[in-house]
Write an enzyme that holds these catalytic residues in place. Structure first.
Site, PDB file in Angstrom:
ATOM      1  N   SER A  78       0.788  -1.235   0.000  1.00  0.00           N
ATOM      2  CA  SER A  78       0.000   0.000   0.000  1.00  0.00           C
ATOM      3  C   SER A  78       0.820   1.284   0.000  1.00  0.00           C
ATOM      4  O   SER A  78       0.245   2.371  -0.063  1.00  0.00           O
ATOM      5  CB  SER A  78      -0.958   0.013   1.193  1.00  0.00           C
ATOM      6  OG  SER A  78      -2.047  -0.855   0.950  1.00  0.00           O
ATOM      7  N   LYS A  81      -0.020   3.614  -2.738  1.00  0.00           N
ATOM      8  CA  LYS A  81      -1.126   4.581  -2.642  1.00  0.00           C
ATOM      9  C   LYS A  81      -0.632   6.021  -2.594  1.00  0.00           C
ATOM     10  O   LYS A  81      -1.385   6.941  -2.891  1.00  0.00           O
ATOM     11  CB  LYS A  81      -1.994   4.273  -1.420  1.00  0.00           C
ATOM     12  CG  LYS A  81      -2.839   3.001  -1.552  1.00  0.00           C
ATOM     13  CD  LYS A  81      -3.768   2.852  -0.350  1.00  0.00           C
ATOM     14  CE  LYS A  81      -4.769   1.704  -0.527  1.00  0.00           C
ATOM     15  NZ  LYS A  81      -4.189   0.398  -0.172  1.00  0.00           N
ATOM     16  N   SER A 133      -5.876   3.232   4.556  1.00  0.00           N
ATOM     17  CA  SER A 133      -5.278   2.436   3.487  1.00  0.00           C
ATOM     18  C   SER A 133      -6.368   1.648   2.770  1.00  0.00           C
ATOM     19  O   SER A 133      -6.213   0.463   2.452  1.00  0.00           O
ATOM     20  CB  SER A 133      -4.198   1.492   4.034  1.00  0.00           C
ATOM     21  OG  SER A 133      -3.344   1.061   3.010  1.00  0.00           O
TER      22      SER A 133
END
Length: 382
Positions: A78, A81, A133
């Site tokens: 993640s 992101k 997240s």
């Protein structure tokens, strides 16, 4: 004509670091791939970490202070992101409304809590993306940007424009996907860009947000619940600037974190940890604040010389070969014959000299800052 790496080797004649089975000092990319710890010989020991790759950077000197396998392509989880945020936020109205779908809500992994049929603003989705997240928020943002294909295409353009040449984008969430990679060095470039972007910097430093519950009304009166960041450095690490956590079973733990104290900004990235990366990031930041002022860099943070910090510029700035660096399909044929060879050699030489200039500039900045701080700390008459 002198070989390009020979030119670099003749300029960098002094040792720049120590490593296990160290790579030749002339090859910056090899330094950062080498599995040994790369750090200035005079530096205190770097804290241990179980990460497959990591990096410590002085953001203001644009310099790598210590690293291990920092250009090895690995699954980013993640932490990708951050690139989603950088690439998609500028093209979306923060107050635009989006209706969540069943596909958004059913995505695997961590979620912000989107409810099918409920309406959320872009602002809501971005907070869900960064703090929780949320893979559901990542899916909804991809749809808002025209679908996964167009969204990841924009993300790839931003990565290329930032000089993150080891990053291959397949998803907006960072969930494991065939061929999707990034590197500790690339994530440092992405993190630097996020901190330079007003919207992104505010989001990665936010610790809590009132997220809308189920409903279609937008604004006051709608029930909300609090979502909180997974970045624990924002809770109690002095000077923490935020950024992003990540984890999947295949990728292991990943983390991008930064902090600022007394006008000094350091950033750490870790990929492929077998245990919680956040205590390891704290230890590396502690080392940077304690030793960074007296440590010579082992490499420039951005060997390509691409100093892009604005996303708009990243969307139009592409290092040579970026358009074809992922698959090689559609690549322009190389010039043939002696002229082609000469031109390619000249281009390599210019590129290598650019690396030399960036590295030497970083060293000068570090030493200049060190002298200034020592002068400021010295007793003064009267």
């Amino acid at each position: 004509m002198v070989a390009p790496l020979a030119v670099l080797g003749s300029v960098l004649s002094t040792p720049v670091g120590r490593a296990e089975a160290a790579a030749p000092a002339a090859d910056v990319d090899t330094w950062l791939v080498d599995p040994g710890v790369l750090v200035d010989d005079s530096a205190p020991p770097v804290p241990g970490t179980d990460a497959a790759a990591w990096l410590v950077a002085d953001l203001d000197a644009d310099a790598v202070l210590a690293a291990r396998s920092a250009r090895e392509p690995l699954p980013p989880a993640s932490t990708l992101k951050l690139l989603t945020l950088l690439a998609l936020a500028p093209g979306l109205d923060p107050d635009a409304e989006h209706t969540a779908t069943r596909q958004d809500a059913a995505v695997e992994g961590s979620r912000a809590g989107l409810v099918p049929g409920s309406v959320y603003t872009t602002r809501d989705l971005l907070h869900g993306l960064v703090l929780s997240s949320g893979n559901d928020a990542a899916a909804a943002l991809a749809r808002a940007a025209g679908g996964t294909g167009p969204a990841t295409s924009v993300m790839q353009r931003v990565a290329d424009g930032l000089g993150a040449t080891g990053t291959v984008v397949r998803t907006t969430s960072g969930l494991d996907a065939d061929g999707q990679t990034s590197t500790a060095a690339d994530l440092a470039l992405v993190g630097r860009a996020a901190l330079a972007d007003e919207t992104a910097a505010a989001l990665v430093a936010t610790d809590r947000y009132d997220f809308p519950g189920a409903g279609t009304a937008v604004g006051p009166g709608r029930q909300t619940y609090e979502i909180a960041t997974k970045n624990r450095l924002l809770d109690d690490y002095d000077g923490a600037l935020g950024l992003k956590t990540g984890f999947t079973r295949a990728a292991g733990g990943s983390f991008v974190g930064a902090a600022e104290r007394d006008g000094r900004r350091y950033l750490v990235t870790l990929l492929g940890t077998r245990s919680d990366p956040q205590p390891q990031a704290r230890a590396l930041l502690d080392w940077a604040f304690a030793a960074g002022d007296a440590v010579d860099p082992v490499a420039p943070l951005d060997p390509s010389g691409v100093r892009t910090v604005g996303v708009a510029a990243a969307l139009t700035t592409h290092p040579a070969g970026a358009a074809t660096s992922r698959t090689g399909e559609g690549a322009v044929e190389e010039a043939a014959g002696p002229l082609g060879v000469a031109l390619r050699t000249l281009a390599w030489t210019v590129a290598v000299l650019a690396v030399v200039v960036v590295l030497l500039r970083a060293r000068v900045l570090v030493r200049r800052n060190r002298r200034r701080r020592r002068a400021a700390a010295a007793p003064r008459p009267g």
